[in-house]
Design an enzyme around this catalytic site. Structure first.
Site, mmCIF file in Angstrom:
data_model
loop_
_atom_site.group_PDB
_atom_site.id
_atom_site.type_symbol
_atom_site.label_atom_id
_atom_site.label_comp_id
_atom_site.label_asym_id
_atom_site.label_seq_id
_atom_site.Cartn_x
_atom_site.Cartn_y
_atom_site.Cartn_z
ATOM 1 N N LYS A 18 1.742 3.534 7.484
ATOM 2 C CA LYS A 18 2.728 2.458 7.267
ATOM 3 C C LYS A 18 4.053 3.014 6.757
ATOM 4 O O LYS A 18 5.120 2.460 7.037
ATOM 5 C CB LYS A 18 2.167 1.438 6.273
ATOM 6 N N GLU B 1 0.830 -1.217 0.000
ATOM 7 C CA GLU B 1 0.000 0.000 0.000
ATOM 8 C C GLU B 1 0.860 1.261 0.000
ATOM 9 O O GLU B 1 0.385 2.332 -0.351
ATOM 10 C CB GLU B 1 -0.930 0.011 1.212
HETATM 11 P P1 NAP Z 1 -4.876 -8.379 10.938
HETATM 12 O O1 NAP Z 1 -5.463 -9.744 10.740
HETATM 13 O O2 NAP Z 1 -5.763 -7.183 10.807
HETATM 14 O O3 NAP Z 1 -4.181 -8.368 12.383
HETATM 15 C C1 NAP Z 1 -3.866 -7.170 13.025
HETATM 16 C C2 NAP Z 1 -3.465 -7.467 14.460
HETATM 17 O O4 NAP Z 1 -3.145 -6.233 15.125
HETATM 18 C C3 NAP Z 1 -4.571 -8.120 15.311
HETATM 19 O O5 NAP Z 1 -3.984 -9.101 16.142
HETATM 20 C C4 NAP Z 1 -5.081 -6.973 16.167
HETATM 21 O O6 NAP Z 1 -5.626 -7.387 17.406
HETATM 22 C C5 NAP Z 1 -3.774 -6.228 16.405
HETATM 23 N N1 NAP Z 1 -3.986 -4.865 16.879
HETATM 24 C C6 NAP Z 1 -4.827 -3.918 16.365
HETATM 25 N N2 NAP Z 1 -4.747 -2.796 17.095
HETATM 26 C C7 NAP Z 1 -3.870 -3.026 18.102
HETATM 27 C C8 NAP Z 1 -3.381 -2.249 19.166
HETATM 28 N N3 NAP Z 1 -3.780 -0.980 19.389
HETATM 29 N N4 NAP Z 1 -2.467 -2.803 20.007
HETATM 30 C C9 NAP Z 1 -2.049 -4.092 19.829
HETATM 31 N N5 NAP Z 1 -2.480 -4.880 18.820
HETATM 32 C C10 NAP Z 1 -3.378 -4.348 17.964
HETATM 33 O O7 NAP Z 1 -3.664 -8.142 9.929
HETATM 34 P P2 NAP Z 1 -2.797 -9.221 9.096
HETATM 35 O O8 NAP Z 1 -3.428 -9.430 7.773
HETATM 36 O O9 NAP Z 1 -2.452 -10.366 9.963
HETATM 37 O O10 NAP Z 1 -1.474 -8.373 8.804
HETATM 38 C C11 NAP Z 1 -0.394 -8.362 9.731
HETATM 39 C C12 NAP Z 1 0.403 -7.087 9.543
HETATM 40 O O11 NAP Z 1 0.892 -7.024 8.214
HETATM 41 C C13 NAP Z 1 -0.390 -5.800 9.744
HETATM 42 O O12 NAP Z 1 0.491 -4.846 10.296
HETATM 43 C C14 NAP Z 1 -0.790 -5.385 8.342
HETATM 44 O O13 NAP Z 1 -0.999 -3.993 8.280
HETATM 45 C C15 NAP Z 1 0.434 -5.834 7.577
HETATM 46 N N6 NAP Z 1 0.244 -6.226 6.186
HETATM 47 C C16 NAP Z 1 -0.745 -7.099 5.840
HETATM 48 C C17 NAP Z 1 -0.862 -7.510 4.526
HETATM 49 C C18 NAP Z 1 -1.901 -8.510 4.102
HETATM 50 O O14 NAP Z 1 -2.175 -8.598 2.903
HETATM 51 N N7 NAP Z 1 -2.461 -9.291 5.016
HETATM 52 C C19 NAP Z 1 0.052 -7.027 3.556
HETATM 53 C C20 NAP Z 1 1.057 -6.154 3.964
HETATM 54 C C21 NAP Z 1 1.162 -5.767 5.277
HETATM 55 P P3 NAP Z 1 -7.225 -7.693 17.549
HETATM 56 O O15 NAP Z 1 -7.439 -8.965 16.810
HETATM 57 O O16 NAP Z 1 -7.421 -7.815 19.001
HETATM 58 O O17 NAP Z 1 -7.912 -6.517 16.925
HETATM 59 O O1 F7E Z 2 -9.129 -4.615 -1.045
HETATM 60 C C1 F7E Z 2 -11.320 -3.675 -3.855
HETATM 61 C C2 F7E Z 2 -10.702 -2.562 -3.030
HETATM 62 O O2 F7E Z 2 -9.622 -4.581 1.389
HETATM 63 C C3 F7E Z 2 -8.538 -5.074 -2.244
HETATM 64 C C4 F7E Z 2 -4.716 -5.110 3.630
HETATM 65 O O3 F7E Z 2 -4.292 -6.352 4.149
HETATM 66 O O4 F7E Z 2 -3.621 -5.490 1.543
HETATM 67 C C5 F7E Z 2 -4.866 -5.210 2.136
HETATM 68 O O5 F7E Z 2 -5.369 -3.965 1.642
HETATM 69 C C6 F7E Z 2 -9.146 -4.355 -3.445
HETATM 70 C C7 F7E Z 2 -9.224 -2.826 -3.297
HETATM 71 O O6 F7E Z 2 -7.278 -5.106 0.558
HETATM 72 C C8 F7E Z 2 -14.523 -4.430 -2.322
HETATM 73 O O7 F7E Z 2 -11.178 -1.289 -3.463
HETATM 74 C C9 F7E Z 2 -13.773 -4.010 -4.317
HETATM 75 O O8 F7E Z 2 -8.857 -2.226 -4.511
HETATM 76 O O9 F7E Z 2 -9.019 -6.768 0.288
HETATM 77 P P1 F7E Z 2 -8.826 -5.320 0.376
HETATM 78 P P2 F7E Z 2 -6.310 -3.853 0.356
HETATM 79 O O10 F7E Z 2 -7.019 -2.579 0.456
HETATM 80 O O11 F7E Z 2 -5.513 -4.094 -0.882
HETATM 81 C C10 F7E Z 2 -2.582 -4.530 1.793
HETATM 82 C C11 F7E Z 2 -1.327 -5.023 1.134
HETATM 83 C C12 F7E Z 2 -2.448 -4.196 3.228
HETATM 84 O O12 F7E Z 2 -1.366 -3.891 3.706
HETATM 85 C C13 F7E Z 2 -3.701 -4.036 4.010
HETATM 86 O O13 F7E Z 2 -3.454 -4.144 5.392
HETATM 87 O O14 F7E Z 2 -10.497 -4.800 -3.589
HETATM 88 N N1 F7E Z 2 -12.709 -3.986 -3.474
HETATM 89 N N2 F7E Z 2 -14.891 -4.277 -3.634
HETATM 90 C C14 F7E Z 2 -13.139 -4.246 -2.236
HETATM 91 N N3 F7E Z 2 -12.470 -4.349 -1.070
HETATM 92 C C15 F7E Z 2 -13.176 -4.651 0.040
HETATM 93 N N4 F7E Z 2 -12.530 -4.789 1.226
HETATM 94 N N5 F7E Z 2 -14.536 -4.822 0.007
HETATM 95 C C16 F7E Z 2 -15.273 -4.718 -1.148
HETATM 96 O O15 F7E Z 2 -16.478 -4.891 -1.161
#
Ligand code: NAP
Ligand code: F7E
Length: 325
Positions: free
Chosen positions: A154, A128
Site C-alpha cells: 500500500k 496500515e
Molecule cells: P475488500 O472488501 O477486500 O474488497 C477488495 C476488492 O478488490 C474486491 O472487489 C475484490 O474482488 C477486488 N480485487 C481483489 N483482487 C483483484 C484483482 N486482482 N483485480 C481486480 N480486483 C481485485 O476491501 P474493502 O474493505 O472494500 O476496502 C477497499 C479498499 O480500501 C482496499 O484497497 C483496501 O485495501 C482499502 N482499505 C480498506 C480499509 C478498511 O478498513 N476496509 C481501510 C483502509 C484501506 P473479489 O471480490 O472478486 O475478490
Molecule cells: O484485524 C486483531 C488483529 O483483520 C484487526 C483491513 O481492512 O484495516 C484492516 O486491517 C486487529 C489486528 O483488520 C483476530 O491482529 C485478533 O490487530 O480486522 P483485521 P486490520 O489488520 O487492521 C486496515 C486499515 C486495512 O487497510 C486492511 O485492508 O484484530 N485480531 N484476533 C484478529 N484479526 C482477525 N482478522 N482475526 C482474528 O481472529
C-alpha cells in the site's frame, strides 16, 4: 450530462457502498470485475444496486484490461479500491499482494494517464502504512512504518499516487483510511468474525469464538460514512491526501464486549485465545486525527462504534433467520 465513474474493487465492501452513493448522486457507475468462481455480487445485491451498475471484465494485474475499461467507461472519476486487502493473507501471499495491491495501483494510474489524464483518481490508502506508529495520533504528516507485506504494498501505491500528481499533474488523491466496517465486511476481518459468531452463538449454532491478539487497538468507523469522504476528495479543486478516521481507539477485547452485550451475553464465556490468529508482526494501536478532512472536506463520522457493532450483529442475526444455518 451525468458524470461517469469507474470503480475497481466494486464487489468489495467499500465498492458496494461507493457505487450506491454515486448512483444516488446521478453518476453512471462502471465497475471493474475480476471473474471469480463464487458469487461476488452479493454485496451489490444486498444494497439493491446490482442491476444499476455496468460491470467490465478486468484485473488489476492486467494493464491492458484497465486501458480497455477506461476506454469503455470514459470516466471523469476513477476510484482504485481493488486490492488483496486482508493483512493476514499478505504474509502467505506476499508476491500476489505486491502485484495486486502495489503494482495494480500503478497499472491504474498508467491507464488513466494514457487514456485520459484529466480523469480524477482516488487511491485507497490505509492506516496500515503507519504500522509501528511514530506519533500517538497519526495524521498526514506522520512518518510511515508498515508492518506487513500488505502495508508495504500500500505504501508503494500511496507514493505512486503522490508521484503521478507531482510528475504528470494528475488530479490524484489518497485517502488514508483507518479501519471501517459494516454488515458487508468480509468474514475474515475481526469485527465481522465477532458479529457473525455472536449471532451464531445466540442461535445455538456455535459454542466458542477463537481469536488472536485481543489487546490490539483500532480506530473503527462505518464504511457507509467513509465512502462520502472518498467522493468529497475528488470534488476538490486541488488533489491532496487526507486521513479519514474517528479519532477514538478501542481494543478488540472491548469491541467483543460490545458485540456480546448487544444480545445479552458475556464475551468472557465464549472467547478463546488461539495462537493461530497471532500475526508475525502486529500493529498494536492505531488512532487517527481527521482534522484535515473535517476542515477541508467538511467530513465527519456519523456512526459510533456501538451503533456500528449493533448494526452488524443485527444483520448477521437476520441473515441466519433467512438461511437457517
Ligand atoms: P475488500 O472488501 O477486500 O474488497 C477488495 C476488492 O478488490 C474486491 O472487489 C475484490 O474482488 C477486488 N480485487 C481483489 N483482487 C483483484 C484483482 N486482482 N483485480 C481486480 N480486483 C481485485 O476491501 P474493502 O474493505 O472494500 O476496502 C477497499 C479498499 O480500501 C482496499 O484497497 C483496501 O485495501 C482499502 N482499505 C480498506 C480499509 C478498511 O478498513 N476496509 C481501510 C483502509 C484501506 P473479489 O471480490 O472478486 O475478490
Ligand atoms: O484485524 C486483531 C488483529 O483483520 C484487526 C483491513 O481492512 O484495516 C484492516 O486491517 C486487529 C489486528 O483488520 C483476530 O491482529 C485478533 O490487530 O480486522 P483485521 P486490520 O489488520 O487492521 C486496515 C486499515 C486495512 O487497510 C486492511 O485492508 O484484530 N485480531 N484476533 C484478529 N484479526 C482477525 N482478522 N482475526 C482474528 O481472529
Amino acid at each position: 450530462m451525468s458524470k461517469s465513474a469507474l470503480i475497481t474493487g466494486i464487489t468489495g465492501q467499500d465498492g458496494a457502498y461507493l457505487a450506491k452513493l454515486l448512483l444516488e448522486k446521478g453518476y453512471k457507475v462502471h465497475g471493474l470485475m475480476a471473474r471469480r468462481g463464487s458469487d461476488s455480487l452479493w454485496r451489490l445485491r444486498e444494497l439493491g444496486v446490482e442491476r444499476d451498475v455496468s460491470l467490465i471484465d478486468g484485473d488489476l494485474t492486467d494493464v491492458t484490461s484497465l486501458i480497455r475499461a477506461m476506454e469503455m467507461a470514459r470516466p471523469q472519476e476513477v476510484y482504485n479500491l481493488g486490492a488483496q486487502s486482508f493483512v493476514g493473507t499478505s504474509w502467505s501471499q506476499p508476491i500476489l499482494t505486491a502485484q495486486v495491491t502495489g503494482v495494480g495501483a500503478v497499472n491504474v494510474l498508467e491507464a488513466v494517464r494514457i487514456v485520459d489524464a484529466k480523469a480524477r483518481f482516488y487511491q485507497a490508502s490505509t492506516s496500515e502504512m503507519f504500522g509501528l506508529i511514530q506519533a500517538a495520533k497519526q495524521d498526514e504528516n506522520t512518518p510511515f512504518y508498515p508492518r506487513s507485506p500488505y502495508g508495504v504494498a500500500k505504501l508503494m501505491a500511496h507514493w505512486a499516487t503522490v508521484n503521478y500528481r507531482e510528475s504528470f499533474g494528475l488530479h490524484a488523491s489518497s485517502g488514508i483510511l483507518f479501519n471501517h466496517e459494516s454488515p458487508l465486511r468480509g468474514p475474515e476481518f475481526v469485527t465481522r468474525k465477532v458479529t457473525q459468531a455472536v449471532a451464531r452463538i445466540k442461535k445455538g449454532l456455535q459454542k466458542e469464538l477463537r481469536l488472536g491478539n485481543i489487546d490490539a487497538q483500532r480506530d473503527w468507523g462505518f464504511a457507509g460514512d467513509y465512502v462520502e469522504a472518498m467522493w468529497a476528495m475528488l470534488q476538490q479543486d486541488e488533489a491532496s491526501d487526507y486521513v479519514v478516521a474517528t479519532g477514538t481507539t478501542t481494543t478488540v477485547r472491548a469491541m467483543c464486549e460490545i458485540a456480546f452485550k448487544h444480545v445479552g451475553l458475556n464475551y468472557q464465556d465464549y472467547v478463546v485465545i488461539d495462537p493461530e490468529f497471532f500475526r508475525p508482526a502486529e500493529v498494536d494501536i492505531l488512532l487517527g486525527n481527521p482534522a484535515k478532512a473535517k476542515a477541508g472536506l467538511g467530513w465527519e463520522p456519523k456512526t459510533s462504534l456501538e451503533q456500528l457493532i449493533a448494526m452488524m450483529v443485527d444483520s448477521d442475526l437476520r441473515r441466519l433467520e433467512v438461511s437457517g444455518s
